[in-house]
Design a protein around this motif. Structure first.
Motif, PDB file in Angstrom:
ATOM      1  N   GLU A  17      -5.134   7.688   8.062  1.00  0.00           N
ATOM      2  CA  GLU A  17      -4.488   6.949   9.280  1.00  0.00           C
ATOM      3  C   GLU A  17      -3.103   6.547   8.992  1.00  0.00           C
ATOM      4  N   ASN A  18      -2.475   7.546   8.248  1.00  0.00           N
ATOM      5  CA  ASN A  18      -0.925   7.341   8.105  1.00  0.00           C
ATOM      6  C   ASN A  18      -0.666   5.993   7.719  1.00  0.00           C
ATOM      7  N   CYS A  19      -1.434   5.526   6.718  1.00  0.00           N
ATOM      8  CA  CYS A  19      -1.376   4.049   6.339  1.00  0.00           C
ATOM      9  C   CYS A  19      -0.283   3.793   5.242  1.00  0.00           C
ATOM     10  N   ARG A  20       0.250   4.640   4.789  1.00  0.00           N
ATOM     11  CA  ARG A  20       1.260   4.764   3.783  1.00  0.00           C
ATOM     12  C   ARG A  20       0.775   3.991   2.262  1.00  0.00           C
ATOM     13  N   CYS A  21      -0.623   4.134   2.163  1.00  0.00           N
ATOM     14  CA  CYS A  21      -1.295   3.604   0.857  1.00  0.00           C
ATOM     15  C   CYS A  21      -2.214   4.571   0.294  1.00  0.00           C
ATOM     16  N   LEU A  22      -2.200   4.395  -1.043  1.00  0.00           N
ATOM     17  CA  LEU A  22      -3.157   5.538  -1.757  1.00  0.00           C
ATOM     18  C   LEU A  22      -4.535   4.937  -1.789  1.00  0.00           C
ATOM     19  N   ILE A  23      -5.409   5.347  -1.388  1.00  0.00           N
ATOM     20  CA  ILE A  23      -6.877   5.118  -1.554  1.00  0.00           C
ATOM     21  C   ILE A  23      -7.786   5.890  -2.178  1.00  0.00           C
ATOM     22  N   GLU A  24      -8.780   5.311  -3.097  1.00  0.00           N
ATOM     23  CA  GLU A  24      -9.658   6.173  -3.781  1.00  0.00           C
ATOM     24  C   GLU A  24     -10.793   6.395  -2.824  1.00  0.00           C
ATOM     25  N   THR A  25     -10.927   7.483  -2.572  1.00  0.00           N
ATOM     26  CA  THR A  25     -11.954   7.900  -1.353  1.00  0.00           C
ATOM     27  C   THR A  25     -13.359   7.607  -1.724  1.00  0.00           C
ATOM     28  N   SER A  26     -13.797   7.724  -2.797  1.00  0.00           N
ATOM     29  CA  SER A  26     -15.241   7.600  -3.290  1.00  0.00           C
ATOM     30  C   SER A  26     -15.507   5.900  -3.168  1.00  0.00           C
ATOM     31  N   THR A  27     -14.540   5.234  -3.352  1.00  0.00           N
ATOM     32  CA  THR A  27     -15.103   3.821  -3.230  1.00  0.00           C
ATOM     33  C   THR A  27     -14.327   2.854  -2.180  1.00  0.00           C
ATOM     34  N   ASN A  28     -13.633   3.640  -1.323  1.00  0.00           N
ATOM     35  CA  ASN A  28     -12.665   3.065  -0.263  1.00  0.00           C
ATOM     36  C   ASN A  28     -11.742   2.013  -0.964  1.00  0.00           C
ATOM     37  N   THR A  29     -11.205   2.142  -1.858  1.00  0.00           N
ATOM     38  CA  THR A  29     -10.406   1.075  -2.657  1.00  0.00           C
ATOM     39  C   THR A  29      -8.967   1.473  -2.445  1.00  0.00           C
ATOM     40  N   LEU A  30      -8.211   0.412  -1.905  1.00  0.00           N
ATOM     41  CA  LEU A  30      -6.703   0.834  -1.684  1.00  0.00           C
ATOM     42  C   LEU A  30      -6.264   0.636  -3.254  1.00  0.00           C
ATOM     43  N   ILE A  31      -5.295   1.513  -3.872  1.00  0.00           N
ATOM     44  CA  ILE A  31      -4.998   1.452  -5.079  1.00  0.00           C
ATOM     45  C   ILE A  31      -3.580   1.114  -4.982  1.00  0.00           C
ATOM     46  N   ARG A  32      -2.746   1.802  -4.315  1.00  0.00           N
ATOM     47  CA  ARG A  32      -1.341   1.143  -4.053  1.00  0.00           C
ATOM     48  C   ARG A  32      -0.783   1.371  -2.548  1.00  0.00           C
ATOM     49  N   GLY A  33      -0.080   0.286  -2.562  1.00  0.00           N
ATOM     50  CA  GLY A  33       0.578   0.258  -1.065  1.00  0.00           C
ATOM     51  C   GLY A  33       1.796  -0.445  -1.244  1.00  0.00           C
ATOM     52  N   GLY A  34       2.639  -0.535  -0.254  1.00  0.00           N
ATOM     53  CA  GLY A  34       4.105  -1.191  -0.218  1.00  0.00           C
ATOM     54  C   GLY A  34       4.416  -1.339   1.336  1.00  0.00           C
ATOM     55  N   GLY A  35       5.416  -2.230   1.375  1.00  0.00           N
ATOM     56  CA  GLY A  35       6.308  -2.537   2.518  1.00  0.00           C
ATOM     57  C   GLY A  35       5.338  -2.725   3.794  1.00  0.00           C
ATOM     58  N   ASP A  36       5.946  -2.263   4.946  1.00  0.00           N
ATOM     59  CA  ASP A  36       5.346  -2.322   6.044  1.00  0.00           C
ATOM     60  C   ASP A  36       3.929  -1.463   6.160  1.00  0.00           C
ATOM     61  N   VAL A  37       2.867  -1.880   5.742  1.00  0.00           N
ATOM     62  CA  VAL A  37       1.690  -1.071   5.845  1.00  0.00           C
ATOM     63  C   VAL A  37       0.514  -1.509   6.822  1.00  0.00           C
ATOM     64  N   HIS A  38      -0.286  -0.529   7.095  1.00  0.00           N
ATOM     65  CA  HIS A  38      -1.603  -0.720   7.820  1.00  0.00           C
ATOM     66  C   HIS A  38      -2.631  -0.704   7.141  1.00  0.00           C
ATOM     67  N   ILE A  39      -3.481  -1.451   6.620  1.00  0.00           N
ATOM     68  CA  ILE A  39      -4.647  -1.196   5.936  1.00  0.00           C
ATOM     69  C   ILE A  39      -5.583  -0.669   6.740  1.00  0.00           C
ATOM     70  N   PRO A  40      -6.424   0.318   6.554  1.00  0.00           N
ATOM     71  CA  PRO A  40      -7.292   1.030   7.461  1.00  0.00           C
ATOM     72  C   PRO A  40      -8.672   0.187   7.181  1.00  0.00           C
ATOM     73  N   ASP A  41      -9.384  -0.182   8.432  1.00  0.00           N
ATOM     74  CA  ASP A  41     -10.504  -0.763   8.586  1.00  0.00           C
ATOM     75  C   ASP A  41     -11.561  -0.367   7.508  1.00  0.00           C
ATOM     76  N   SER A  42     -11.465   1.065   7.260  1.00  0.00           N
ATOM     77  CA  SER A  42     -12.504   1.409   6.298  1.00  0.00           C
ATOM     78  C   SER A  42     -12.257   0.942   4.707  1.00  0.00           C
ATOM     79  N   VAL A  43     -11.180   0.492   4.325  1.00  0.00           N
ATOM     80  CA  VAL A  43     -10.953  -0.045   2.947  1.00  0.00           C
ATOM     81  C   VAL A  43     -11.962  -1.215   2.739  1.00  0.00           C
ATOM     82  N   THR A  44     -12.520  -1.253   1.574  1.00  0.00           N
ATOM     83  CA  THR A  44     -13.486  -2.242   1.542  1.00  0.00           C
ATOM     84  C   THR A  44     -12.962  -3.210   0.163  1.00  0.00           C
ATOM     85  N   SER A  45     -12.137  -2.645  -0.490  1.00  0.00           N
ATOM     86  CA  SER A  45     -11.420  -3.541  -1.635  1.00  0.00           C
ATOM     87  C   SER A  45      -9.892  -3.149  -1.761  1.00  0.00           C
TER      88      SER A  45
END
Length: 181
Positions: A17-45
């Motif tokens: 979703e063009n979130c500007r975040c690095l997400i681990e696909t298998s766990t839906n864990t946001l690994i790295r983000g920064g600045g003005d980001v939108h965390i996708p609703d599918s992220v669980t941790s």
């Protein structure tokens, strides 16, 4: 972080979703983000150190599916002023908001059952934290270190003070306010 590009063939990570975040696909864990980001609703941790030292982060709205905030996740975000925590949140790990020096107030949702130590350490502007009634504190933490925040209250109108057996104020802040020793 202005842009993250992940190969569509990468089976381990994505930046949905063009979130500007690095997400681990298998766990839906946001690994790295920064600045003005939108965390996708599918992220669980949100993983440990995911936004650590992100000077461009001034506010964060954590979506409703997030259940865990990792250790030192927002530590050193010195311009972070506003945090919205979702009603799905269960656990906040050590130092999650450490050194968020502009953070003044935060409401911990009633769904949170576990908070680890030093969550608000060195949050020099923090004036108010509302804690849930049913909160578990990690048993191995030394609760004798003195720290202070002027007003921390729970949803049961209990003022959380250093002497309180259930939640030690020092446990949450560990000498974060030298003016209140």
């Amino acid at each position: 972080i202005e842009q993250i590009t992940i190969s569509p063939d990468n089976p381990y990570y994505d930046s949905r979703e063009n979130c500007r975040c690095l997400i681990e696909t298998s766990t839906n864990t946001l690994i790295r983000g920064g600045g003005d980001v939108h965390i996708p609703d599918s992220v669980t941790s949100i993983g440990q150190y995911a936004f650590a030292n992100c000077s461009g982060l001034t506010s964060i709205d954590i979506p409703d599916n997030v259940q865990y905030i990792g250790s030192y996740c927002f530590s050193g975000c010195s311009y972070l002023e506003q945090v919205h925590l979702p009603n799905s949140l269960i656990m906040i790990h050590s130092g999650a908001f450490k050194e968020c020096t502009l953070l003044k107030s935060i409401d911990i949702p009633s769904t949170v059952k576990y908070i680890s130590d030093n969550v608000f350490s060195k949050c020099s502007s923090l004036e108010r934290v509302i804690l849930p009634k049913a909160l578990t504190i990690h048993p191995d933490v030394d609760k004798s270190v003195i720290g202070a925040v002027p007003s921390i209250e729970s949803t049961s109108n209990l003022i959380i003070e250093e002497e309180n057996e259930k939640v030690s104020l020092s446990y949450l802040v560990r000498k974060s306010h030298s003016r209140h020793k």
